[in-house]
Structures are given as structure tokens and as C-alpha cells.
Design an enzyme around this catalytic site. Structure first.
Site, PDB file in Angstrom:
ATOM      1  N   THR A  46       0.852  -1.183   0.000  1.00  0.00           N
ATOM      2  CA  THR A  46       0.000   0.000   0.000  1.00  0.00           C
ATOM      3  C   THR A  46       0.890   1.235   0.000  1.00  0.00           C
ATOM      4  O   THR A  46       2.027   1.201   0.484  1.00  0.00           O
ATOM      5  CB  THR A  46      -0.966   0.010   1.203  1.00  0.00           C
ATOM      6  OG1 THR A  46      -0.207  -0.033   2.410  1.00  0.00           O
ATOM      7  CG2 THR A  46      -1.921  -1.175   1.145  1.00  0.00           C
ATOM      8  N   VAL A  48       1.124   4.371   1.496  1.00  0.00           N
ATOM      9  CA  VAL A  48       1.709   5.022   2.671  1.00  0.00           C
ATOM     10  C   VAL A  48       2.671   4.071   3.386  1.00  0.00           C
ATOM     11  O   VAL A  48       3.745   4.482   3.827  1.00  0.00           O
ATOM     12  CB  VAL A  48       0.615   5.553   3.627  1.00  0.00           C
ATOM     13  CG1 VAL A  48       1.230   6.185   4.864  1.00  0.00           C
ATOM     14  CG2 VAL A  48      -0.270   6.563   2.905  1.00  0.00           C
ATOM     15  N   CYS A  49       2.307   2.802   3.476  1.00  0.00           N
ATOM     16  CA  CYS A  49       3.190   1.822   4.124  1.00  0.00           C
ATOM     17  C   CYS A  49       4.501   1.697   3.348  1.00  0.00           C
ATOM     18  O   CYS A  49       5.583   1.657   3.942  1.00  0.00           O
ATOM     19  CB  CYS A  49       2.506   0.465   4.229  1.00  0.00           C
ATOM     20  SG  CYS A  49       1.053   0.465   5.294  1.00  0.00           S
ATOM     21  N   SER A  50       4.413   1.656   2.035  1.00  0.00           N
ATOM     22  CA  SER A  50       5.624   1.578   1.214  1.00  0.00           C
ATOM     23  C   SER A  50       6.477   2.825   1.388  1.00  0.00           C
ATOM     24  O   SER A  50       7.697   2.735   1.573  1.00  0.00           O
ATOM     25  CB  SER A  50       5.260   1.386  -0.257  1.00  0.00           C
ATOM     26  OG  SER A  50       4.646   0.127  -0.450  1.00  0.00           O
ATOM     27  N   LEU A  53       8.276   2.753   4.942  1.00  0.00           N
ATOM     28  CA  LEU A  53       9.374   1.810   5.106  1.00  0.00           C
ATOM     29  C   LEU A  53      10.492   2.023   4.084  1.00  0.00           C
ATOM     30  O   LEU A  53      11.652   1.753   4.387  1.00  0.00           O
ATOM     31  CB  LEU A  53       8.853   0.381   5.090  1.00  0.00           C
ATOM     32  CG  LEU A  53       7.880   0.052   6.238  1.00  0.00           C
ATOM     33  CD1 LEU A  53       7.591  -1.435   6.294  1.00  0.00           C
ATOM     34  CD2 LEU A  53       8.362   0.551   7.590  1.00  0.00           C
TER      35      LEU A  53
END
Length: 164
Positions: A46, A48-50, A53
Site C-alpha cells: 500500500t 503510505v506503508c511503502s 518503510l
């Protein structure tokens, strides 16, 4: 209710995929060696998660210099996490909380993830950051209700500097 500063961090054992295949990560085996930054993210692959991190992976030396071990945790299976890490060049160790037990222990599970978009998956972790000191005590806790928000990494680095 989410764990707060001053609480003892619940121990856990989660699966990760290392260079030689599946491995176990046991939190208590890392207590005492460095500060630990646990970053819970809702889902692999997804936006924002990508972003979160990937940015951390690019700046990991800033965390290493503060004697901090940084790990990402999601409810995705470890094979999906590995594919995600390879696709996005994520170099952080990713831990699979596939059964959501750690998410529940830390008190950060959504009852219903993005119900407005008809995603009713329960147990998905809220985007969260916890810093655990060398004694196993939570020194920083940030739990975000909106999956589109990012933790305050300036405050996180300041706390890690204080603990270094």
C-alpha cells in the site's frame, strides 16, 4: 487500549524471512542490546506503508548511529512481505504478525479497517511506533487512527538520541 510509555513491552516471537529462509524473531532476545523501534504498518503493497518503510530504509544509518534496531510489523504473511521488500527495496527486517496476536497485545488493532471503503478486515494494525529501551520498557508510543498519517519521526529520533 494501546500500551503507553512506562509499560513493559510484551514479548513475542514472529516469523521473518532471512537470507536462508524462515527465521524466528523473539523480542526478548534483542532486549538489552539496543533500543528497539517497532513500526506497525497496516498492509504490504500500500502507498503510505511503502513510503514509510522505503524512507526508513534509505535513512537507516541515522537509526543505526543511535544504536537502534528498527523492525517493521504487519499482518501479512512473510512471503508477501519478502515480495514487497524486494519490489520496493525495503531493507528493514519485516516481521509477520499473521494471526494478529502481537497487534492485539499492543492494543492497536482496528476493529474494522477502512469501513468507508468497504474493507472490513478486523485485526489490521493501526500505523504505530513503539520505542523499547534496553530494559524492555516502552519509552515512546504513537498510535495513529488514520492509516494515511505517518509517525513523527523527528520525535522518534529525538527519543532514540536521548536513549543512546
Amino acid at each position: 487500549m494501546a500500551l503507553s510509555v512506562g509499560s513493559t513491552a510484551p514479548d513475542f516471537t514472529l516469523t521473518t524471512l532471512g537470507a536462508n529462509g524462515p527465521e524466528l524473531f523473539k523480542l526478548s532476545e534483542h532486549i538489552g542490546t539496543s533500543s528497539i523501534l517497532l513500526l506497525f504498518v497496516p498492509m504490504a503493497f500500500t502507498g503510505v506503508c511503502s513510503t514509510e518503510l522505503c524512507d526508513l530504509s534509505k535513512n537507516i544509518n541515522a537509526y543505526n548511529s543511535l544504536n537502534a534496531k528498527v523492525v517493521g510489523i504487519s499482518g501479512d504473511n512473510p512471503f508477501a512481505q519478502k515480495a514487497w521488500a524486494e519490489k520496493e527495496s525495503i531493507t528493514l527486517q519485516l516481521l509477520s504478525d499473521y494471526d494478529h496476536k502481537v497487534t492485539e497485545a499492543y492494543g492497536i488493532a482496528y476493529e474494522s479497517f477502512l469501513p468507508a471503503k468497504n474493507l472490513i478486515m478486523g485485526g489490521v494494525p493501526k500505523r504505530s511506533a513503539f520505542i523499547i529501551d534496553k530494559a524492555g520498557i516502552i519509552q515512546y508510543a504513537e498510535v495513529l487512527e488514520s492509516p494515511g498519517d505517518l509517525p513523527d519521526f523527528t520525535a522518534i529520533q529525538a527519543k532514540l538520541k536521548e536513549l543512546a
